[in-house]
Design a protein around this motif. Structure first.
Motif, PDB file in Angstrom:
ATOM      1  N   MET A 130       0.831  -1.205   0.000  1.00 32.07           N
ATOM      2  CA  MET A 130       0.000   0.000   0.000  1.00 32.07           C
ATOM      3  C   MET A 130       0.865   1.255   0.000  1.00 32.07           C
ATOM      4  O   MET A 130       0.619   2.213  -0.745  1.00 32.07           O
ATOM      5  N   LYS A 131       1.914   1.282   0.809  1.00 24.53           N
ATOM      6  CA  LYS A 131       2.799   2.450   0.859  1.00 24.53           C
ATOM      7  C   LYS A 131       3.453   2.704  -0.494  1.00 24.53           C
ATOM      8  O   LYS A 131       3.597   3.855  -0.926  1.00 24.53           O
ATOM      9  N   GLU A 132       3.819   1.637  -1.173  1.00 23.50           N
ATOM     10  CA  GLU A 132       4.402   1.752  -2.509  1.00 23.50           C
ATOM     11  C   GLU A 132       3.406   2.382  -3.477  1.00 23.50           C
ATOM     12  O   GLU A 132       3.759   3.282  -4.255  1.00 23.50           O
ATOM     13  N   LEU A 133       2.154   1.937  -3.434  1.00 22.62           N
ATOM     14  CA  LEU A 133       1.127   2.462  -4.327  1.00 22.62           C
ATOM     15  C   LEU A 133       0.824   3.928  -4.019  1.00 22.62           C
ATOM     16  O   LEU A 133       0.628   4.733  -4.941  1.00 22.62           O
ATOM     17  N   GLU A 134       0.786   4.283  -2.759  1.00 19.12           N
ATOM     18  CA  GLU A 134       0.532   5.672  -2.371  1.00 19.12           C
ATOM     19  C   GLU A 134       1.560   6.604  -3.010  1.00 19.12           C
ATOM     20  O   GLU A 134       1.207   7.663  -3.556  1.00 19.12           O
ATOM     21  N   THR A 135       2.817   6.211  -2.956  1.00 17.18           N
ATOM     22  CA  THR A 135       3.884   7.020  -3.546  1.00 17.18           C
ATOM     23  C   THR A 135       3.717   7.133  -5.062  1.00 17.18           C
ATOM     24  O   THR A 135       3.861   8.223  -5.644  1.00 17.18           O
ATOM     25  N   GLU A 136       3.372   6.019  -5.694  1.00 15.77           N
ATOM     26  CA  GLU A 136       3.203   6.013  -7.152  1.00 15.77           C
ATOM     27  C   GLU A 136       2.053   6.924  -7.574  1.00 15.77           C
ATOM     28  O   GLU A 136       2.174   7.700  -8.535  1.00 15.77           O
TER      29      GLU A 136
ATOM     30  N   HIS B  64       0.145  20.208 -17.133  1.00 14.44           N
ATOM     31  CA  HIS B  64      -0.963  21.070 -17.569  1.00 14.44           C
ATOM     32  C   HIS B  64      -0.985  22.406 -16.843  1.00 14.44           C
ATOM     33  O   HIS B  64      -2.020  23.083 -16.819  1.00 14.44           O
ATOM     34  N   HIS B  65       0.128  22.776 -16.223  1.00 12.88           N
ATOM     35  CA  HIS B  65       0.284  24.076 -15.564  1.00 12.88           C
ATOM     36  C   HIS B  65      -0.726  24.274 -14.435  1.00 12.88           C
ATOM     37  O   HIS B  65      -1.265  25.373 -14.245  1.00 12.88           O
ATOM     38  N   LEU B  66      -0.952  23.214 -13.703  1.00 15.70           N
ATOM     39  CA  LEU B  66      -1.879  23.252 -12.567  1.00 15.70           C
ATOM     40  C   LEU B  66      -1.104  23.073 -11.265  1.00 15.70           C
ATOM     41  O   LEU B  66      -0.085  22.371 -11.224  1.00 15.70           O
ATOM     42  N   LYS B  67      -1.596  23.679 -10.221  1.00 17.88           N
ATOM     43  CA  LYS B  67      -0.983  23.511  -8.908  1.00 17.88           C
ATOM     44  C   LYS B  67      -1.753  22.419  -8.155  1.00 17.88           C
ATOM     45  O   LYS B  67      -2.932  22.588  -7.853  1.00 17.88           O
ATOM     46  N   PRO B  68      -1.104  21.295  -7.835  1.00 17.94           N
ATOM     47  CA  PRO B  68      -1.828  20.214  -7.146  1.00 17.94           C
ATOM     48  C   PRO B  68      -1.838  20.429  -5.635  1.00 17.94           C
ATOM     49  O   PRO B  68      -0.869  20.894  -5.040  1.00 17.94           O
ATOM     50  N   GLU B  69      -2.949  20.072  -5.022  1.00 19.52           N
ATOM     51  CA  GLU B  69      -3.082  20.046  -3.559  1.00 19.52           C
ATOM     52  C   GLU B  69      -3.578  18.639  -3.201  1.00 19.52           C
ATOM     53  O   GLU B  69      -4.716  18.269  -3.529  1.00 19.52           O
ATOM     54  N   ILE B  70      -2.725  17.842  -2.575  1.00 19.33           N
ATOM     55  CA  ILE B  70      -3.031  16.428  -2.348  1.00 19.33           C
ATOM     56  C   ILE B  70      -3.149  16.142  -0.854  1.00 19.33           C
ATOM     57  O   ILE B  70      -2.306  16.561  -0.060  1.00 19.33           O
TER      58      ILE B  70
END
Length: 378
Positions: A259-265, A277-283
């Motif tokens: 799961m930790k591996e997938l989260e990083t990916e 696409h010149h967007l600012k991500p907020e995760i």
């Protein structure tokens, strides 16, 4: 059983959401006090957790914990029976009212006949549905002092035969996590989208790349379930090119490490597409559930108890894909979670017409008591 049946129906009529189980906790505490635990710990975790402590007749040689859940779900009930939920959009659609009731029956059994050398902890845990309850209990200093040697929990399983006991070594329920991706762009006129940064294409690319991570064959490595939950972008104003978008995904894997591996990916994918696409991500992340890892030697107590009580035992080949925050307990203590069949034709969990089958209450209490007796006899 009359008092237990009435308790269950009262709990079903009066459901409370995760973290808000104040009246539920009061009801459970009042019931438990009638059966004289040696200690009753209240206001645990987020403020509504309860542990009834039953000391053995003689010297304590081991401490065993059994857990049930207090919270209901934000689902409108469609049943019309007398004990239907009194609250709009809140109902017990996972059977936690039944889990609490069988734990209270278990308390009655202990009060009548204590163990010889085993200290029993009966945990009524808040906020299982959002994954916050177990974390809060584990972090509570009063809980840490109890230091159980083994931990047990069950969950009712619609679609399995009534009273069937479902067991599995190692991973019993999958690791689950959910990601929220907000994409901040630039609003523009719909006739001139080149003057803005619209998140639509980025959202579509994220969906396509995330879906490539799906591996739905549990016989292969890195079994993965990817589920899009929510998408929002722009407004219904046809003259405006959206400058903000949001997408939520939930995903499941068999092991915490995977799961930790997938989260990083997934986070890397989202950030790279946003940048493209010149967007600012907020995760951000929400409702994380660790995989529930059953210790085989602890599961054996469940098997032996079910066998002695003449219940059908089914060995599951694959883990359940639903999230269960009991996985936090099995990260810290040797434990076992098992399934208890609640009927082939019973509505599925989280369905608006689900209701706990009362004939299952005594089965669950008997299993918990028999497990306790077997450990006590060691």
């Amino acid at each position: 059983m009359n008092d237990i049946l009435e308790l269950r129906r009262h709990l079903h009529r009066n459901p409370e959401l995760s973290g808000k189980e104040y009246e539920t906790a009061k009801t459970i505490s009042a019931f438990l006090k009638k059966y004289q635990p040696d200690e009753l710990l209240e206001n645990l975790g987020n403020g509504t957790g309860i542990i009834a402590v039953y000391l053995p007749e003689k010297e304590v040689k081991q401490t065993i914990l059994f857990r049930c859940e207090l919270d209901a779900l934000p689902i409108q009930e469609i049943n019309n029976f007398e004990h239907k939920s009194l609250f709009n959009n809140v109902s017990h659609k996972c059977g936690h009212d039944g889990h609490m009731s069988l734990m209270c029956l278990f308390a009655k059994k202990i009060a009548m006949q204590k163990m010889k050398h085993t200290k029993l902890l009966l945990l009524f845990q808040p906020a299982e549905e959002n994954g916050e309850g177990a974390v809060a209990i584990i972090a509570d200093e009063r809980f840490k002092k109890l230091n159980p040697d083994k931990v047990f929990a069950l969950h009712n399983i619609p679609g399995a035969e009534m009273h069937e006991v479902l067991v599995k070594n190692n991973t019993f329920t999958c690791a689950v996590n959910s990601i929220i991706i907000k994409l901040h762009g630039k609003t523009s006129h719909a006739a001139e989208p080149q003057n803005g940064h619209n998140p639509a294409v980025a959202i579509s690319e994220i969906i396509q790349e995330f879906q490539k991570k799906t591996q739905d064959n549990p016989d292969k490595e890195k079994f993965t379930v990817m589920t899009p939950i929510y998408i929002n972008m722009g407004t219904k104003d046809h003259g405006i090119s959206a400058g903000f978008g949001e997408i939520h995904y939930t995903f499941r894997r068999n092991a915490n490490r995977e799961m930790k591996e997938l989260e990083t990916e997934l986070e890397t994918i989202a950030r790279e597409i946003a940048q493209k696409h010149h967007l600012k991500p907020e995760i951000s992340w929400t409702q994380k559930f660790s995989a529930n890892e059953n210790a085989p030697e602890v599961v054996d107590f469940v098997r032996n108890a079910a066998k002695e009580l003449n219940f059908k035992i089914t060995e599951k080949k694959y883990p359940f894909t639903f999230g269960e925050d009991f996985g936090i307990f099995t990260e810290h203590y040797k434990g076992a979670m098992f399934g208890l069949g609640s009927g082939i034709d019973t509505p599925a969990l989280h369905n608006p017409d689900y209701d706990w089958p009362d004939e299952l209450t005594e089965t669950g209490a008997e299993l918990f008591y028999k497990i306790s007796q077997q450990i006590d006899a060691q």
